[in-house]
Design a protein around this motif. Structure first.
Motif, mmCIF file in Angstrom:
data_model
loop_
_atom_site.group_PDB
_atom_site.id
_atom_site.type_symbol
_atom_site.label_atom_id
_atom_site.label_comp_id
_atom_site.label_asym_id
_atom_site.label_seq_id
_atom_site.Cartn_x
_atom_site.Cartn_y
_atom_site.Cartn_z
ATOM 1 N N THR A 9 -3.738 4.638 11.666
ATOM 2 C CA THR A 9 -4.108 3.567 10.755
ATOM 3 C C THR A 9 -3.258 3.680 9.492
ATOM 4 O O THR A 9 -2.692 4.738 9.203
ATOM 5 N N LEU A 10 -3.221 2.614 8.722
ATOM 6 C CA LEU A 10 -2.462 2.628 7.478
ATOM 7 C C LEU A 10 -2.957 3.725 6.543
ATOM 8 O O LEU A 10 -2.152 4.449 5.950
ATOM 9 N N ALA A 11 -4.267 3.887 6.434
ATOM 10 C CA ALA A 11 -4.817 4.942 5.565
ATOM 11 C C ALA A 11 -4.375 6.323 6.032
ATOM 12 O O ALA A 11 -4.024 7.184 5.213
ATOM 13 N N GLU A 12 -4.360 6.570 7.342
ATOM 14 C CA GLU A 12 -3.915 7.866 7.875
ATOM 15 C C GLU A 12 -2.434 8.099 7.586
ATOM 16 O O GLU A 12 -2.027 9.222 7.259
ATOM 17 N N VAL A 13 -1.630 7.059 7.703
ATOM 18 C CA VAL A 13 -0.197 7.174 7.440
ATOM 19 C C VAL A 13 0.051 7.532 5.980
ATOM 20 O O VAL A 13 0.865 8.407 5.671
ATOM 21 N N ILE A 14 -0.663 6.880 5.078
ATOM 22 C CA ILE A 14 -0.509 7.179 3.651
ATOM 23 C C ILE A 14 -0.861 8.636 3.383
ATOM 24 O O ILE A 14 -0.129 9.354 2.695
ATOM 25 N N GLU A 15 -1.942 9.107 3.947
ATOM 26 C CA GLU A 15 -2.336 10.519 3.752
ATOM 27 C C GLU A 15 -1.316 11.475 4.355
ATOM 28 O O GLU A 15 -1.004 12.510 3.772
ATOM 29 N N LYS A 16 -0.776 11.136 5.515
ATOM 30 C CA LYS A 16 0.245 11.970 6.164
ATOM 31 C C LYS A 16 1.446 12.161 5.241
ATOM 32 O O LYS A 16 1.909 13.295 5.041
ATOM 33 N N LYS A 32 1.638 11.626 1.987
ATOM 34 C CA LYS A 32 1.247 12.335 0.752
ATOM 35 C C LYS A 32 1.254 13.834 0.987
ATOM 36 O O LYS A 32 1.706 14.602 0.153
ATOM 37 N N ARG A 33 0.757 14.278 2.166
ATOM 38 C CA ARG A 33 0.767 15.707 2.505
ATOM 39 C C ARG A 33 2.194 16.239 2.585
ATOM 40 O O ARG A 33 2.476 17.332 2.111
ATOM 41 N N PHE A 34 3.112 15.461 3.182
ATOM 42 C CA PHE A 34 4.519 15.876 3.230
ATOM 43 C C PHE A 34 5.052 16.087 1.830
ATOM 44 O O PHE A 34 5.728 17.050 1.552
ATOM 45 N N SER A 35 4.727 15.178 0.949
ATOM 46 C CA SER A 35 5.203 15.249 -0.427
ATOM 47 C C SER A 35 4.624 16.462 -1.143
ATOM 48 O O SER A 35 5.332 17.187 -1.840
ATOM 49 N N ASN A 36 3.334 16.705 -0.973
ATOM 50 C CA ASN A 36 2.667 17.838 -1.637
ATOM 51 C C ASN A 36 3.157 19.178 -1.093
ATOM 52 O O ASN A 36 3.176 20.161 -1.804
ATOM 53 N N ALA A 37 3.581 19.210 0.167
ATOM 54 C CA ALA A 37 4.069 20.452 0.769
ATOM 55 C C ALA A 37 5.388 20.895 0.148
ATOM 56 O O ALA A 37 5.713 22.068 0.145
ATOM 57 N N ASP A 38 6.146 19.931 -0.400
ATOM 58 C CA ASP A 38 7.438 20.262 -1.014
ATOM 59 C C ASP A 38 7.290 20.851 -2.400
ATOM 60 O O ASP A 38 8.223 21.387 -2.954
ATOM 61 N N ARG A 39 6.113 20.757 -3.009
ATOM 62 C CA ARG A 39 5.929 21.215 -4.385
ATOM 63 C C ARG A 39 5.471 22.636 -4.448
ATOM 64 O O ARG A 39 4.921 23.233 -3.644
ATOM 65 N N GLN A 61 0.823 -1.209 0.000
ATOM 66 C CA GLN A 61 0.000 0.000 0.000
ATOM 67 C C GLN A 61 0.857 1.259 0.000
ATOM 68 O O GLN A 61 0.552 2.225 -0.711
ATOM 69 N N LEU A 62 1.921 1.256 0.789
ATOM 70 C CA LEU A 62 2.820 2.411 0.810
ATOM 71 C C LEU A 62 3.458 2.597 -0.567
ATOM 72 O O LEU A 62 3.505 3.708 -1.091
ATOM 73 N N ARG A 63 3.937 1.513 -1.154
ATOM 74 C CA ARG A 63 4.545 1.592 -2.494
ATOM 75 C C ARG A 63 3.556 2.128 -3.524
ATOM 76 O O ARG A 63 3.869 3.015 -4.303
ATOM 77 N N ASP A 64 2.350 1.592 -3.509
ATOM 78 C CA ASP A 64 1.366 1.934 -4.538
ATOM 79 C C ASP A 64 0.743 3.311 -4.366
ATOM 80 O O ASP A 64 0.257 3.884 -5.333
ATOM 81 N N ASN A 65 0.758 3.844 -3.147
ATOM 82 C CA ASN A 65 0.032 5.081 -2.882
ATOM 83 C C ASN A 65 0.896 6.301 -2.602
ATOM 84 O O ASN A 65 0.373 7.412 -2.516
ATOM 85 N N LEU A 66 2.193 6.098 -2.442
ATOM 86 C CA LEU A 66 3.077 7.244 -2.210
ATOM 87 C C LEU A 66 3.819 7.594 -3.494
ATOM 88 O O LEU A 66 4.078 6.728 -4.326
ATOM 89 N N PRO A 67 4.184 8.866 -3.657
ATOM 90 C CA PRO A 67 4.874 9.284 -4.877
ATOM 91 C C PRO A 67 6.295 8.731 -4.971
ATOM 92 O O PRO A 67 6.864 8.228 -3.999
#
Length: 170
Positions: free
Chosen positions: A154-161, A163-170, A26-32
């Motif tokens: 939860t795993l879903a919360e971690v993925i969103e967390k 993703k937000r870190f990644s989007n903040a860098d852009r 899930q981490l591989r498939d859902n993170l950039p």
């Protein structure tokens, strides 16, 4: 593109290992793509002479981010105390935050050595830690500091967390 998955060892047998495998997928498939998901990382303990090592479920890294993720397949509920998590069935993990914090501290010291990257963003990163439970788990915090810092997610919360870190860098 998706995150890069690096499997450093075998997943444990049983439900816990299957949960770790699903988390890695899930981490591989859902993170950039800037993320690296390293699973089953073993780091040799310095000075013990006995070949003992620290085991890490997942080390998640990207420029400016490096976190130790401890996977716990606890459902349907988990209660979080100061240094213990417990299920409604009576299963518990004692000293969980002490242990994962120690793993993060050890990893921090090892990141300063080869073969790890040594660029400025890598040297200045603080290694964090997170406990991850299944997405459908209900989390109850009995220790306010952990509720505020979200030490268990939860795993879903971690993925969103992340993703937000990644989007903040852009």
């Amino acid at each position: 593109m998706t995150a890069r998955l690096v499997t450093c060892g075998d997943f444990a047998a049983g439900v816990g290992g299957e949960f770790e495998r699903e988390c890695a997928r899930q981490l591989r498939d859902n993170l950039p793509e800037e993320y690296v998901v390293a699973t089953n990382v073993n780091i040799l303990r310095g000075g013990t002479g006995g070949g003992e090592f620290y085991e890490y479920d997942v080390v998640l890294s990207a420029p400016g981010v490096c976190d130790v993720l401890e996977m716990k397949c606890i459902t349907p509920d988990v209660v979080v105390f100061e240094d213990l998590i417990r299920s409604q069935t009576g299963f518990y993990v004692d000293q969980i935050f002490s242990k994962i914090n120690h793993k993060a501290k050890i990893l921090t010291s090892r990141l300063q050595q080869p073969p790890f990257a040594s660029g400025p963003k890598h040297r200045s990163v603080r290694v964090g830690s997170q406990v991850v439970v299944p997405t459908d788990t209900n989390i109850t915090f009995k220790f306010n500091a952990h509720a505020t810092s979200k030490r268990v997610m939860t795993l879903a919360e971690v993925i969103e967390k992340y993703k937000r870190f990644s989007n903040a860098d852009r």
